[in-house]
Scaffold this motif. Structure first.
Motif, PDB file in Angstrom:
ATOM      1  N   VAL A 298       0.829  -1.208   0.000  1.00 30.20           N
ATOM      2  CA  VAL A 298       0.000   0.000   0.000  1.00 30.20           C
ATOM      3  C   VAL A 298       0.864   1.260   0.000  1.00 30.20           C
ATOM      4  O   VAL A 298       0.709   2.130  -0.857  1.00 30.20           O
ATOM      5  N   ALA A 299       1.781   1.374   0.968  1.00 27.92           N
ATOM      6  CA  ALA A 299       2.567   2.604   1.097  1.00 27.92           C
ATOM      7  C   ALA A 299       3.508   2.807  -0.085  1.00 27.92           C
ATOM      8  O   ALA A 299       3.605   3.914  -0.640  1.00 27.92           O
ATOM      9  N   VAL A 300       4.225   1.758  -0.479  1.00 25.52           N
ATOM     10  CA  VAL A 300       5.172   1.900  -1.585  1.00 25.52           C
ATOM     11  C   VAL A 300       4.457   2.211  -2.903  1.00 25.52           C
ATOM     12  O   VAL A 300       4.875   3.132  -3.631  1.00 25.52           O
ATOM     13  N   PRO A 301       3.369   1.492  -3.282  1.00 20.04           N
ATOM     14  CA  PRO A 301       2.646   1.902  -4.489  1.00 20.04           C
ATOM     15  C   PRO A 301       2.147   3.338  -4.426  1.00 20.04           C
ATOM     16  O   PRO A 301       2.142   4.044  -5.438  1.00 20.04           O
ATOM     17  N   TYR A 302       1.736   3.794  -3.229  1.00 23.64           N
ATOM     18  CA  TYR A 302       1.297   5.184  -3.111  1.00 23.64           C
ATOM     19  C   TYR A 302       2.430   6.140  -3.468  1.00 23.64           C
ATOM     20  O   TYR A 302       2.244   7.093  -4.238  1.00 23.64           O
ATOM     21  N   ILE A 303       3.607   5.914  -2.916  1.00 21.88           N
ATOM     22  CA  ILE A 303       4.745   6.801  -3.182  1.00 21.88           C
ATOM     23  C   ILE A 303       5.078   6.807  -4.679  1.00 21.88           C
ATOM     24  O   ILE A 303       5.309   7.864  -5.287  1.00 21.88           O
ATOM     25  N   LEU A 304       5.087   5.634  -5.287  1.00 23.07           N
ATOM     26  CA  LEU A 304       5.451   5.545  -6.702  1.00 23.07           C
ATOM     27  C   LEU A 304       4.433   6.235  -7.600  1.00 23.07           C
ATOM     28  O   LEU A 304       4.791   7.009  -8.498  1.00 23.07           O
ATOM     29  N   PHE A 305       3.154   5.979  -7.361  1.00 17.95           N
ATOM     30  CA  PHE A 305       2.132   6.543  -8.241  1.00 17.95           C
ATOM     31  C   PHE A 305       1.818   7.996  -7.907  1.00 17.95           C
ATOM     32  O   PHE A 305       1.407   8.749  -8.798  1.00 17.95           O
ATOM     33  N   GLU A 306       2.016   8.378  -6.668  1.00 20.42           N
ATOM     34  CA  GLU A 306       1.848   9.782  -6.323  1.00 20.42           C
ATOM     35  C   GLU A 306       2.947  10.619  -6.985  1.00 20.42           C
ATOM     36  O   GLU A 306       2.770  11.818  -7.207  1.00 20.42           O
ATOM     37  N   THR A 307       4.048   9.999  -7.321  1.00 18.94           N
ATOM     38  CA  THR A 307       5.097  10.663  -8.083  1.00 18.94           C
ATOM     39  C   THR A 307       4.849  10.553  -9.589  1.00 18.94           C
ATOM     40  O   THR A 307       5.067  11.512 -10.347  1.00 18.94           O
ATOM     41  N   ALA A 308       4.355   9.401 -10.028  1.00 21.36           N
ATOM     42  CA  ALA A 308       4.182   9.154 -11.460  1.00 21.36           C
ATOM     43  C   ALA A 308       3.077  10.008 -12.076  1.00 21.36           C
ATOM     44  O   ALA A 308       3.233  10.524 -13.190  1.00 21.36           O
ATOM     45  N   TYR A 309       1.962  10.171 -11.366  1.00 17.69           N
ATOM     46  CA  TYR A 309       0.841  10.928 -11.940  1.00 17.69           C
ATOM     47  C   TYR A 309       1.191  12.397 -12.199  1.00 17.69           C
ATOM     48  O   TYR A 309       0.927  12.919 -13.292  1.00 17.69           O
TER      49      TYR A 309
ATOM     50  N   ARG B 199       2.903  16.641 -16.163  1.00 12.92           N
ATOM     51  CA  ARG B 199       3.908  17.600 -16.621  1.00 12.92           C
ATOM     52  C   ARG B 199       4.199  17.437 -18.105  1.00 12.92           C
ATOM     53  O   ARG B 199       4.258  18.415 -18.859  1.00 12.92           O
ATOM     54  N   PHE B 200       4.380  16.184 -18.543  1.00  9.48           N
ATOM     55  CA  PHE B 200       4.787  15.938 -19.916  1.00  9.48           C
ATOM     56  C   PHE B 200       3.597  15.800 -20.867  1.00  9.48           C
ATOM     57  O   PHE B 200       3.646  16.303 -21.998  1.00  9.48           O
ATOM     58  N   ALA B 201       2.531  15.146 -20.420  1.00  8.40           N
ATOM     59  CA  ALA B 201       1.399  14.909 -21.312  1.00  8.40           C
ATOM     60  C   ALA B 201       0.529  16.140 -21.484  1.00  8.40           C
ATOM     61  O   ALA B 201      -0.072  16.348 -22.548  1.00  8.40           O
ATOM     62  N   ASP B 202       0.459  16.974 -20.431  1.00  7.18           N
ATOM     63  CA  ASP B 202      -0.406  18.159 -20.484  1.00  7.18           C
ATOM     64  C   ASP B 202       0.406  19.442 -20.587  1.00  7.18           C
ATOM     65  O   ASP B 202      -0.148  20.531 -20.448  1.00  7.18           O
ATOM     66  N   ASP B 203       1.707  19.305 -20.824  1.00  9.51           N
ATOM     67  CA  ASP B 203       2.588  20.473 -20.936  1.00  9.51           C
ATOM     68  C   ASP B 203       2.407  21.393 -19.732  1.00  9.51           C
ATOM     69  O   ASP B 203       2.134  22.592 -19.857  1.00  9.51           O
ATOM     70  N   ALA B 204       2.553  20.790 -18.534  1.00  7.81           N
ATOM     71  CA  ALA B 204       2.387  21.536 -17.286  1.00  7.81           C
ATOM     72  C   ALA B 204       3.645  21.381 -16.444  1.00  7.81           C
ATOM     73  O   ALA B 204       3.662  20.638 -15.452  1.00  7.81           O
ATOM     74  N   PRO B 205       4.732  22.074 -16.813  1.00  7.74           N
ATOM     75  CA  PRO B 205       6.006  21.898 -16.108  1.00  7.74           C
ATOM     76  C   PRO B 205       5.973  22.337 -14.649  1.00  7.74           C
ATOM     77  O   PRO B 205       6.847  21.951 -13.870  1.00  7.74           O
ATOM     78  N   ASP B 206       4.972  23.128 -14.272  1.00 11.68           N
ATOM     79  CA  ASP B 206       4.875  23.621 -12.898  1.00 11.68           C
ATOM     80  C   ASP B 206       4.099  22.682 -11.977  1.00 11.68           C
ATOM     81  O   ASP B 206       3.890  23.014 -10.802  1.00 11.68           O
ATOM     82  N   GLN B 207       3.637  21.558 -12.503  1.00  4.55           N
ATOM     83  CA  GLN B 207       2.873  20.630 -11.677  1.00  4.55           C
ATOM     84  C   GLN B 207       3.724  20.125 -10.515  1.00  4.55           C
ATOM     85  O   GLN B 207       4.803  19.557 -10.708  1.00  4.55           O
ATOM     86  N   ASP B 208       3.229  20.334  -9.305  1.00  7.03           N
ATOM     87  CA  ASP B 208       3.983  19.951  -8.114  1.00  7.03           C
ATOM     88  C   ASP B 208       3.904  18.443  -7.873  1.00  7.03           C
ATOM     89  O   ASP B 208       2.928  17.786  -8.246  1.00  7.03           O
ATOM     90  N   ILE B 209       4.918  17.919  -7.220  1.00  9.33           N
ATOM     91  CA  ILE B 209       4.922  16.545  -6.729  1.00  9.33           C
ATOM     92  C   ILE B 209       4.946  16.612  -5.211  1.00  9.33           C
ATOM     93  O   ILE B 209       5.885  17.129  -4.617  1.00  9.33           O
ATOM     94  N   SER B 210       3.884  16.137  -4.593  1.00 12.03           N
ATOM     95  CA  SER B 210       3.782  16.210  -3.141  1.00 12.03           C
ATOM     96  C   SER B 210       3.172  14.932  -2.606  1.00 12.03           C
ATOM     97  O   SER B 210       2.077  14.534  -3.026  1.00 12.03           O
TER      98      SER B 210
ATOM     99  N   ASP C 168      -0.337  15.483  -0.696  1.00 15.32           N
ATOM    100  CA  ASP C 168      -1.565  15.870  -1.385  1.00 15.32           C
ATOM    101  C   ASP C 168      -1.905  14.815  -2.432  1.00 15.32           C
ATOM    102  O   ASP C 168      -1.490  14.916  -3.587  1.00 15.32           O
ATOM    103  N   PRO C 169      -2.619  13.762  -2.048  1.00 19.00           N
ATOM    104  CA  PRO C 169      -2.935  12.676  -2.989  1.00 19.00           C
ATOM    105  C   PRO C 169      -3.540  13.206  -4.286  1.00 19.00           C
ATOM    106  O   PRO C 169      -4.427  14.060  -4.264  1.00 19.00           O
ATOM    107  N   TRP C 170      -3.065  12.678  -5.392  1.00 23.74           N
ATOM    108  CA  TRP C 170      -3.444  13.177  -6.708  1.00 23.74           C
ATOM    109  C   TRP C 170      -4.318  12.151  -7.417  1.00 23.74           C
ATOM    110  O   TRP C 170      -3.909  11.010  -7.634  1.00 23.74           O
ATOM    111  N   TYR C 171      -5.532  12.559  -7.734  1.00 20.70           N
ATOM    112  CA  TYR C 171      -6.479  11.750  -8.509  1.00 20.70           C
ATOM    113  C   TYR C 171      -6.852  10.460  -7.767  1.00 20.70           C
ATOM    114  O   TYR C 171      -7.606  10.516  -6.794  1.00 20.70           O
TER     115      TYR C 171
END
Length: 400
Positions: free
Chosen positions: A118-129, A134-145, A148-151
């Motif tokens: 649970v914890a390790v997949p969270y860290i990996l996907f919270e970074t991956a999303y 950033r790359f798919a939506d051309d949003a270089p300012d998208q934060d990685i935190s 703050d769970p994303w999606y």
């Protein structure tokens, strides 16, 4: 929790048998998921087809509902169906998660499984999303935190917290009323903020606690023929109510991520909506379980891979949104909506298959024995088993 062994001469206390750790949903690492034809026995070693079927069908509903988000605003019927599905698809997952967490305690191997599954997949996907955005939506300012769970990743945070609190819920006298009280208080407390999506963690908490309180016979009750028959008009009525509620109700209530004040309503509507939605969700979840087949189906084996489908389908939905796939006008018509729904169901089905699971196992089920100390009871158990194997060889030498 480990068991200490104290030698007494040549006699030592017998070691307890090895136990499997408590599982969860949609995590594929669930030991209880190793049931098959022993319905609702979370301590069994075989998989139970009913729960695998329920997890698979629920993950299909999750993916289909997410695919509706970019196109639902053009169809009142679709938005009504979206409300109805959102009322029960995550509650169903969470109830099953609670049911399979009943044996969870602070034993070392179970904590290790909680971290790696649970914890390790969270860290990996919270970074991956965010990186994907950033790359798919051309949003270089998208934060990685990680705070703050994303999606989709909020569920992993919630499951981690819920399971850690399982011993508390098994200890208190009235766990479900207490959990509902906490959820109602959260709904009037906007100062909780967005860290770790605690609003969702607390407002969805009663469903997890309910799963902890449930017994196998409760699932058998809702799977009776009479309940299956009643489920048809209930779902039809729910769809009608959803259609009626589209212009009258904020869909955000079903996300359970905001306090009442944040939704622009008086504070007292928070507790009222928590109780009302809890009742509606239970009714629809019961109807959903009533229609889940209990026998082995072609998709039963896919129930073991629902975490893969859950976390990976988000890249397809978000990618389609970023790249304008949903902008085609024909997708906003009835046939297009059906096409999107079928495509989402097929995609998440493929993401639950064995080849995909093998490919992404490093992220979902990482082997991290190197990161943990060996449990004292496991080490002693290994020594005891080694001694048992050596004893016949010693006797043979003596006899010779």
């Amino acid at each position: 929790m480990t068991n200490s062994l104290r030698p007494h001469g040549q006699n030592r206390a017998p070691l307890p048998p090895a136990q499997s750790s408590a599982g969860g949903v949609p995590s594929p690492r669930s030991p209880q998921d190793q049931q098959k034809r022993q319905p609702a026995n979370p301590s069994g070693k075989q998989r139970d087809a009913f729960f695998d079927n329920a997890k698979y069908l629920a993950i299909v509903l999750v993916a289909v509902a997410h695919s509706w988000e970019p196109i639902k605003s053009d169809s009142r019927v679709l938005e009504g169906a979206y409300m109805m599905v959102y009322a029960f698809h995550m509650p169903a997952f969470i109830i099953i998660s609670g049911f399979f967490s009943r044996s969870f305690d602070m034993r070392a191997d179970r904590l290790q499984r909680l971290i790696t599954g649970v914890a390790v997949p969270y860290i990996l996907f919270e970074t991956a999303y965010p990186l994907f955005k950033r790359f798919a939506d051309d949003a270089p300012d998208q934060d990685i935190s990680l705070l703050d769970p994303w999606y989709l990743t909020w569920f992993l945070v919630a499951l981690f917290i819920w399971r850690l609190t399982t011993p508390i819920w098994k200890l208190v006298r009235w766990p479900l009323p207490l959990a509902l009280s906490i959820a109602m208080l959260a709904s009037v407390t906007p100062n909780i903020g967005d860290d770790l999506d605690l609003q969702r963690v607390l407002q969805f908490l009663p469903f997890f606690v309910l799963g902890l309180c449930m017994k196998p016979e409760h699932f058998r009750l809702v799977r009776r023929r009479s309940v299956r028959i009643l489920a048809v008009p209930v779902f039809a009525a729910a769809l009608a109510v959803g259609w009626w509620a589209v212009p009258r109700m904020n869909t955000a209530w079903f996300y359970h991520r905001d306090a009442a004040q944040q939704l622009g309503t008086p504070w007292w509507t928070g507790p009222v909506m928590v109780l009302a939605l809890f009742g509606c969700s239970l009714l629809l979840t019961a109807c959903f379980f009533a229609w889940v087949p209990g026998r082995t189906m072609w998709f039963t084996a896919l129930g073991a891979g629902t975490l893969y489908g859950y976390l990976l389908h988000g890249f397809l939905v978000k990618g389609g949104d970023y790249w304008g796939w949903f902008d085609h006008a024909w997708l906003h018509r009835p046939l297009g909506e059906i096409f999107v729904s079928v495509l989402a169901a097929v995609a998440v089905t493929l993401l639950c298959t064995s080849p995909v699971r093998r490919l992404f196992r490093f992220a979902m089920e990482p082997k991290m024995d190197w990161a943990f100390k060996r449990d004292a009871a496991d080490l002693a158990r290994g020594r005891e088993q080694g001694e048992k194997r050596e004893q016949p060889a010693v006797r043979e030498k003596v006899n010779a």
